[in-house]
Design a protein around this motif. Sequence first.
Motif, mmCIF file in Angstrom:
data_model
loop_
_atom_site.group_PDB
_atom_site.id
_atom_site.type_symbol
_atom_site.label_atom_id
_atom_site.label_comp_id
_atom_site.label_asym_id
_atom_site.label_seq_id
_atom_site.Cartn_x
_atom_site.Cartn_y
_atom_site.Cartn_z
ATOM 1 N N GLU A 21 43.830 35.993 50.695
ATOM 2 C CA GLU A 21 45.020 36.835 50.810
ATOM 3 C C GLU A 21 45.615 37.146 49.434
ATOM 4 O OE1 GLU A 21 49.434 36.090 52.528
ATOM 5 O OE2 GLU A 21 47.792 35.672 53.933
ATOM 6 N N ASN A 22 45.487 36.189 48.504
ATOM 7 C CA ASN A 22 46.105 36.348 47.185
ATOM 8 C C ASN A 22 45.109 36.562 46.045
ATOM 9 O OD1 ASN A 22 48.791 35.904 48.154
ATOM 10 N ND2 ASN A 22 48.254 33.739 48.357
ATOM 11 N N GLN A 23 43.816 36.633 46.357
ATOM 12 C CA GLN A 23 42.841 36.744 45.281
ATOM 13 C C GLN A 23 41.733 37.714 45.673
ATOM 14 O OE1 GLN A 23 42.327 36.727 42.044
ATOM 15 N NE2 GLN A 23 42.822 34.562 41.884
ATOM 16 N N ASN A 24 41.195 38.400 44.684
ATOM 17 C CA ASN A 24 40.034 39.265 44.863
ATOM 18 C C ASN A 24 39.381 39.442 43.501
ATOM 19 O OD1 ASN A 24 41.056 41.821 43.556
ATOM 20 N ND2 ASN A 24 42.577 41.643 45.200
ATOM 21 N N LEU A 25 38.264 40.102 43.476
ATOM 22 C CA LEU A 25 37.494 40.231 42.243
ATOM 23 C C LEU A 25 38.272 40.966 41.147
ATOM 24 C CD1 LEU A 25 34.754 39.497 41.043
ATOM 25 C CD2 LEU A 25 33.825 41.590 42.007
ATOM 26 N N ARG A 26 38.874 42.099 41.465
ATOM 27 C CA ARG A 26 39.613 42.862 40.446
ATOM 28 C C ARG A 26 40.794 42.061 39.908
ATOM 29 N NH1 ARG A 26 42.384 48.256 42.109
ATOM 30 N NH2 ARG A 26 40.280 48.643 42.853
ATOM 31 N N LYS A 27 41.563 41.472 40.804
ATOM 32 C CA LYS A 27 42.732 40.708 40.371
ATOM 33 C C LYS A 27 42.315 39.565 39.450
ATOM 34 C CE LYS A 27 46.722 38.183 42.053
ATOM 35 N NZ LYS A 27 47.413 37.617 43.198
ATOM 36 N N ARG A 28 41.231 38.876 39.810
ATOM 37 C CA ARG A 28 40.795 37.726 39.020
ATOM 38 C C ARG A 28 40.347 38.142 37.624
ATOM 39 N NH1 ARG A 28 41.819 33.362 37.083
ATOM 40 N NH2 ARG A 28 40.162 31.886 36.717
ATOM 41 N N VAL A 29 39.549 39.188 37.512
ATOM 42 C CA VAL A 29 39.064 39.551 36.179
ATOM 43 C C VAL A 29 40.190 40.115 35.307
ATOM 44 C CG1 VAL A 29 36.678 39.842 36.926
ATOM 45 C CG2 VAL A 29 38.168 41.838 36.826
ATOM 46 N N LYS A 30 41.189 40.702 35.921
ATOM 47 C CA LYS A 30 42.320 41.203 35.143
ATOM 48 C C LYS A 30 43.187 40.063 34.608
ATOM 49 C CE LYS A 30 44.394 45.086 36.337
ATOM 50 N NZ LYS A 30 45.091 46.122 37.121
ATOM 51 N N GLU A 31 43.214 38.942 35.325
ATOM 52 C CA GLU A 31 44.039 37.805 34.903
ATOM 53 C C GLU A 31 43.655 37.282 33.527
ATOM 54 O OE1 GLU A 31 45.122 35.872 39.263
ATOM 55 O OE2 GLU A 31 43.467 35.030 38.100
ATOM 56 N N TYR A 32 42.402 37.415 33.152
ATOM 57 C CA TYR A 32 41.962 36.869 31.870
ATOM 58 C C TYR A 32 42.670 37.540 30.702
ATOM 59 C CZ TYR A 32 38.556 34.017 34.154
ATOM 60 O OH TYR A 32 37.973 33.062 34.935
ATOM 61 N N PHE A 33 42.714 38.848 30.705
ATOM 62 C CA PHE A 33 43.392 39.548 29.617
ATOM 63 C C PHE A 33 44.902 39.369 29.717
ATOM 64 C CE2 PHE A 33 45.214 43.517 27.761
ATOM 65 C CZ PHE A 33 44.873 43.250 26.454
ATOM 66 N N GLN A 34 45.424 39.413 30.921
ATOM 67 C CA GLN A 34 46.867 39.300 31.116
ATOM 68 C C GLN A 34 47.388 37.916 30.769
ATOM 69 O OE1 GLN A 34 46.707 40.523 35.213
ATOM 70 N NE2 GLN A 34 47.247 42.635 34.743
ATOM 71 N N LYS A 35 46.569 36.891 30.964
ATOM 72 C CA LYS A 35 47.060 35.527 30.780
ATOM 73 C C LYS A 35 46.476 34.817 29.564
ATOM 74 C CE LYS A 35 47.863 31.323 33.388
ATOM 75 N NZ LYS A 35 47.722 30.631 34.655
ATOM 76 N N PHE A 36 45.158 34.831 29.431
ATOM 77 C CA PHE A 36 44.509 33.972 28.443
ATOM 78 C C PHE A 36 44.280 34.616 27.087
ATOM 79 C CE2 PHE A 36 42.807 32.372 32.585
ATOM 80 C CZ PHE A 36 43.663 31.277 32.647
ATOM 81 N N SER A 37 44.409 35.927 26.990
ATOM 82 C CA SER A 37 44.123 36.567 25.712
ATOM 83 C C SER A 37 45.173 36.242 24.658
ATOM 84 C CB SER A 37 44.018 38.084 25.883
ATOM 85 O OG SER A 37 45.259 38.635 26.264
ATOM 86 N N LYS A 38 46.372 35.900 25.094
ATOM 87 C CA LYS A 38 47.458 35.675 24.134
ATOM 88 C C LYS A 38 48.003 34.255 24.151
ATOM 89 C CE LYS A 38 48.616 40.507 24.778
ATOM 90 N NZ LYS A 38 47.524 40.839 25.663
ATOM 91 N N SER A 39 47.497 33.417 25.042
ATOM 92 C CA SER A 39 48.016 32.055 25.132
ATOM 93 C C SER A 39 46.972 31.076 24.633
ATOM 94 C CB SER A 39 48.371 31.713 26.582
ATOM 95 O OG SER A 39 47.189 31.511 27.334
ATOM 96 N N ASN A 40 47.397 29.880 24.424
ATOM 97 C CA ASN A 40 46.455 28.829 24.055
ATOM 98 C C ASN A 40 46.191 27.900 25.230
ATOM 99 O OD1 ASN A 40 45.821 29.535 21.427
ATOM 100 N ND2 ASN A 40 47.688 28.601 20.630
#
Length: 175
Positions: A95-114
């Motif tokens: 209900e809360n996850q799918n392929l597009r949402k998951r791959v977008k999370e990487y840039f939105q979350k991990f690209s700028k954080s440690n």
Amino acid sequence: MTGSAFSLGEEVELRKVEYKLHGELWKKFTCTDFDLKFENWIKIKYLNENADDFDDGIQDVPNDKGGLYMFYVKCKIISGITEYPLYVGRAQITENQNLRKRVKEYFQKFSKSNERPKLTRMFNYWKNDLHLAYFPLDDNEDVISIENQFINSLLLPMNTEIPDTEVKQAIKAFQ
């Protein structure tokens, strides 16, 4: 000239990744239900030319399926042979996850954080050449099983967690 050679040496050292090419682990990959040849994966450039937002192709990633995805660096010098896989992951369909949402999370979350340093490093050093390959799947059990086998067989440099205890690095008996 010495300063620039030194700087180049430092830059190259920061971008060094380690691959573990282990034929015995490759033989353990037993998934035969799907034709997982790389040519059967859908491939897109992950970020736009400025590497500050997604490439337009991200909208074609399914939002009604789960599946496998792989981030890889694509060098254009010898196309087809200079593609370096860095990270493989999975997206279940819930209900809360799918392929597009998951791959977008990487840039939105991990690209700028440690929070996940290896992924932050992936974006810092290769964001302009970062590509995404994905393989949609309908069954969450298949997604989990195949991803575990990929991680355990390939030991890609940006994957931190190795699910198979047989593959994990040995721990000293006496500390």
